[in-house]
Design an enzyme around this catalytic site. Structure first.
Site, PDB file in Angstrom:
ATOM      1  N   HIS A  41       0.831  -1.212   0.000  1.00  0.00           N
ATOM      2  CA  HIS A  41       0.000   0.000   0.000  1.00  0.00           C
ATOM      3  C   HIS A  41       0.864   1.260   0.000  1.00  0.00           C
ATOM      4  O   HIS A  41       0.445   2.306   0.505  1.00  0.00           O
ATOM      5  CB  HIS A  41      -0.997   0.001   1.170  1.00  0.00           C
ATOM      6  CG  HIS A  41      -2.042  -1.065   1.027  1.00  0.00           C
ATOM      7  ND1 HIS A  41      -3.184  -0.895   0.273  1.00  0.00           N
ATOM      8  CD2 HIS A  41      -2.105  -2.342   1.504  1.00  0.00           C
ATOM      9  CE1 HIS A  41      -3.908  -2.012   0.308  1.00  0.00           C
ATOM     10  NE2 HIS A  41      -3.266  -2.904   1.047  1.00  0.00           N
ATOM     11  N   THR A  42       2.043   1.142  -0.533  1.00  0.00           N
ATOM     12  CA  THR A  42       2.900   2.323  -0.683  1.00  0.00           C
ATOM     13  C   THR A  42       2.929   2.799  -2.136  1.00  0.00           C
ATOM     14  O   THR A  42       3.280   3.946  -2.394  1.00  0.00           O
ATOM     15  CB  THR A  42       4.352   2.012  -0.240  1.00  0.00           C
ATOM     16  OG1 THR A  42       4.746   0.755  -0.829  1.00  0.00           O
ATOM     17  CG2 THR A  42       4.458   1.904   1.261  1.00  0.00           C
ATOM     18  N   ASP A  43       2.539   1.937  -3.082  1.00  0.00           N
ATOM     19  CA  ASP A  43       2.696   2.343  -4.500  1.00  0.00           C
ATOM     20  C   ASP A  43       1.806   3.530  -4.847  1.00  0.00           C
ATOM     21  O   ASP A  43       2.236   4.476  -5.502  1.00  0.00           O
ATOM     22  CB  ASP A  43       2.533   1.161  -5.478  1.00  0.00           C
ATOM     23  CG  ASP A  43       1.168   0.492  -5.510  1.00  0.00           C
ATOM     24  OD1 ASP A  43       0.340   0.748  -4.620  1.00  0.00           O
ATOM     25  OD2 ASP A  43       0.933  -0.298  -6.459  1.00  0.00           O
ATOM     26  N   GLY A 128      -7.535 -14.138  -7.367  1.00  0.00           N
ATOM     27  CA  GLY A 128      -8.038 -13.645  -6.079  1.00  0.00           C
ATOM     28  C   GLY A 128      -7.128 -13.989  -4.910  1.00  0.00           C
ATOM     29  O   GLY A 128      -7.529 -13.904  -3.758  1.00  0.00           O
ATOM     30  N   GLY A 130      -4.133 -12.557  -4.354  1.00  0.00           N
ATOM     31  CA  GLY A 130      -3.209 -11.466  -4.023  1.00  0.00           C
ATOM     32  C   GLY A 130      -1.845 -11.637  -4.674  1.00  0.00           C
ATOM     33  O   GLY A 130      -0.854 -11.094  -4.201  1.00  0.00           O
ATOM     34  N   SER A 133      -2.686 -11.845 -10.445  1.00  0.00           N
ATOM     35  CA  SER A 133      -3.105 -12.601 -11.632  1.00  0.00           C
ATOM     36  C   SER A 133      -3.660 -11.671 -12.714  1.00  0.00           C
ATOM     37  O   SER A 133      -3.443 -11.908 -13.905  1.00  0.00           O
ATOM     38  CB  SER A 133      -4.146 -13.660 -11.255  1.00  0.00           C
ATOM     39  OG  SER A 133      -5.296 -13.045 -10.718  1.00  0.00           O
ATOM     40  N   ASP A 178       2.125  -3.800  -9.740  1.00  0.00           N
ATOM     41  CA  ASP A 178       1.987  -5.157 -10.287  1.00  0.00           C
ATOM     42  C   ASP A 178       2.377  -5.247 -11.764  1.00  0.00           C
ATOM     43  O   ASP A 178       3.180  -6.111 -12.136  1.00  0.00           O
ATOM     44  CB  ASP A 178       0.573  -5.696 -10.034  1.00  0.00           C
ATOM     45  CG  ASP A 178       0.280  -5.833  -8.547  1.00  0.00           C
ATOM     46  OD1 ASP A 178       1.232  -5.774  -7.750  1.00  0.00           O
ATOM     47  OD2 ASP A 178      -0.890  -6.001  -8.176  1.00  0.00           O
ATOM     48  N   TYR A 230     -10.200  -1.291  -0.243  1.00  0.00           N
ATOM     49  CA  TYR A 230      -9.054  -0.760  -0.993  1.00  0.00           C
ATOM     50  C   TYR A 230      -9.308   0.706  -1.349  1.00  0.00           C
ATOM     51  O   TYR A 230      -8.446   1.566  -1.142  1.00  0.00           O
ATOM     52  CB  TYR A 230      -8.819  -1.615  -2.252  1.00  0.00           C
ATOM     53  CG  TYR A 230      -7.508  -1.329  -2.955  1.00  0.00           C
ATOM     54  CD1 TYR A 230      -6.351  -2.032  -2.632  1.00  0.00           C
ATOM     55  CD2 TYR A 230      -7.423  -0.342  -3.929  1.00  0.00           C
ATOM     56  CE1 TYR A 230      -5.146  -1.769  -3.274  1.00  0.00           C
ATOM     57  CE2 TYR A 230      -6.224  -0.065  -4.578  1.00  0.00           C
ATOM     58  CZ  TYR A 230      -5.093  -0.782  -4.247  1.00  0.00           C
ATOM     59  OH  TYR A 230      -3.905  -0.510  -4.890  1.00  0.00           O
TER      60      TYR A 230
HETATM   61  C1  GLA Z   1      -2.739  -4.556  -5.084  1.00  0.00           C
HETATM   62  C2  GLA Z   1      -2.555  -3.446  -6.104  1.00  0.00           C
HETATM   63  C3  GLA Z   1      -1.181  -2.812  -6.000  1.00  0.00           C
HETATM   64  C4  GLA Z   1      -0.849  -2.423  -4.557  1.00  0.00           C
HETATM   65  C5  GLA Z   1      -1.139  -3.589  -3.610  1.00  0.00           C
HETATM   66  C6  GLA Z   1      -0.937  -3.208  -2.172  1.00  0.00           C
HETATM   67  O1  GLA Z   1      -1.907  -5.626  -5.406  1.00  0.00           O
HETATM   68  O2  GLA Z   1      -2.722  -3.957  -7.404  1.00  0.00           O
HETATM   69  O3  GLA Z   1      -1.110  -1.703  -6.856  1.00  0.00           O
HETATM   70  O4  GLA Z   1      -1.531  -1.266  -4.178  1.00  0.00           O
HETATM   71  O5  GLA Z   1      -2.445  -4.079  -3.785  1.00  0.00           O
HETATM   72  O6  GLA Z   1       0.402  -2.972  -1.927  1.00  0.00           O
END
Ligand code: GLA
Length: 385
Positions: A41-43, A128, A130, A133, A178, A230
């Site tokens: 959750h830093t991006d 789903g 994390g 995918s 991602d 989110y």
């Molecule tokens: C998901 C989002 C990413 C990022 C993460 C949390 O994977 O696709 O962009 O925010 O959650 O780090």
């Protein structure tokens, strides 16, 4: 996926493609899933992340068509999706093919000519869980479309199309991590990415050289980045930055957060600020060849996501505690949270003990049995046939 797995993914996709279209595909593109080592959750706060591409990938078999239609099928999900590209628009409900349609929609919006395309997907990345995918599917789709039309794209442009499609068409307000890591990742490395400048560097990450293993514990609690949780975290971060009068939480120091914020906003911001610092410290340790020492920082990351950011769940906490109790160097949830997977970094000699202990802890607490599997780092996306 290993090279052999990629080849068998391509073979299965080729056969399904022939059944769908009556002819052979023009090419194959592959893109891996990822585990995020630290930097959660830093991006979307313009901060730093440290993910690694893993040996489970999506493969697409693709061929152009001239009539503006996108037709796609998957070996994992039932139902052929067929749509005119010009009919893809935000607010529709394209179902499982949203990543494919979103990525193509974003390419067109960026001014690229995308004629129709036939596409068959074969993915070994659990949906789903994390493990990114959707991003793998998006990246493979954009590479296929740009490869087939002969319009080369820079990695950052590919990633931006993927992100724009995910946000507008799939309805998930995700960050850039991602898709960018799927492109930049390399075997034996993690990717240190500055999400503000998009500059990135490879950092050595080979647990095997330390007699170590990276384990994924998929809780099977499905997470979805379209969820309100989110969205809410993103908004709270934007709000916290606005209160502090800074462009984003990347620019905050811990003192600012302590003195300038309170309550929930303070906890959210504290996670982001301390997590950014953990990314820098883990990166330094890996560069110094001190891989097992990153464990305690992974543990701290999990605690911060659980207590300050509040995106963990009982199953993720259970996985992390059991793994650590059975001798892991460190463990944390990975990805957005609210379900999905945890990772545990551990001495290979403890691999079975950790996996057994996680399964037992899940059974004792009445959680559905998790999927536990080891992953290795792998090369990023590209053409594979
Ligand atoms: C998901 C989002 C990413 C990022 C993460 C949390 O994977 O696709 O962009 O925010 O959650 O780090």
């Amino acid at each position: 996926m290993s090279t052999a797995d990629r080849a068998s993914g391509a073979t299965a996709a080729a056969q399904a493609f022939a059944r769908l279209t009556g002819h052979s595909p023009e090419g194959f593109w592959t893109s891996p899933g990822r585990v995020n080592l630290v930097g959660e959750h830093t991006d979307y706060n313009a901060g730093w992340v440290l993910p690694a591409t893993m040996n489970r990938s999506a493969v697409v078999a693709a061929g152009l068509r001239a009539d503006g239609i996108v037709r796609c099928a998957s070996l994992q999900v039932r139902g052929v999706v067929e749509m005119r590209l010009e009919d893809v628009h935000p607010g529709g409900d394209p179902g499982w093919a949203a990543p494919v349609l979103g990525a193509l929609w974003a390419m067109r919006r960026a001014g690229m000519v995308v004629p129709g395309i036939d596409l068959v997907v074969d993915s070994a990345i659990p949906i789903g869980a994390g493990l990114a995918s959707s991003a793998a599917l998006e990246v493979a789709t954009v590479l296929a479309a740009s490869g087939l039309t002969g319009v080369p794209l820079a990695a950052t442009d590919v990633a931006r199309c993927c992100q724009a499609g995910e946000q507008a068409i799939a309805g998930a307000p995700t960050g850039i991590m991602d898709p960018l890591v799927a492109l930049a990742g390399r075997r034996g490395h993690a990717v240190f990415l500055d999400c503000r400048s998009l500059e990135h560097d490879l950092v050595p990450f080979e647990p095997e050289r330390f007699d170590g293993t990276l384990l994924v514990i998929d809780t099977t609690v499905a997470h979805d980045n379209r969820s309100s949780g989110y969205h809410a975290r993103r908004e709270q971060c934007a709000q916290a930055a606005a209160v502090l009068g800074i462009p984003s939480l990347r620019d905050a120091a811990l003192d600012d957060v302590t003195t300038g914020l309170s309550g929930e906003l303070q906890r959210r911001a504290r996670h982001v600020v301390t997590e950014n610092d953990r990314v820098l410290r883990v990166t330094e340790l890996l560069r110094a060849g001190r891989l097992p020492e990153i464990g305690p920082l992974l543990d701290l990351s999990h605690a911060s996501l659980r207590d300050d950011y509040e995106v963990s769940c009982a199953e993720l906490d259970c996985a992390v505690e059991a793994a650590r109790g059975a001798g892991a160097w460190g463990a944390r949830m990975t990805g957005a949270g609210f379900g999905g997977s945890a990772i545990a970094l551990l001495p290979t000699a403890k691999r079975d003990a950790v996996a057994d202990s996680v399964r037992m802890a899940f059974a004792e607490r009445g959680h559905r049995a998790p999927h536990v599997f080891a992953v290795t780092t792998a090369d990023g996306a590209g053409r594979c046939g």
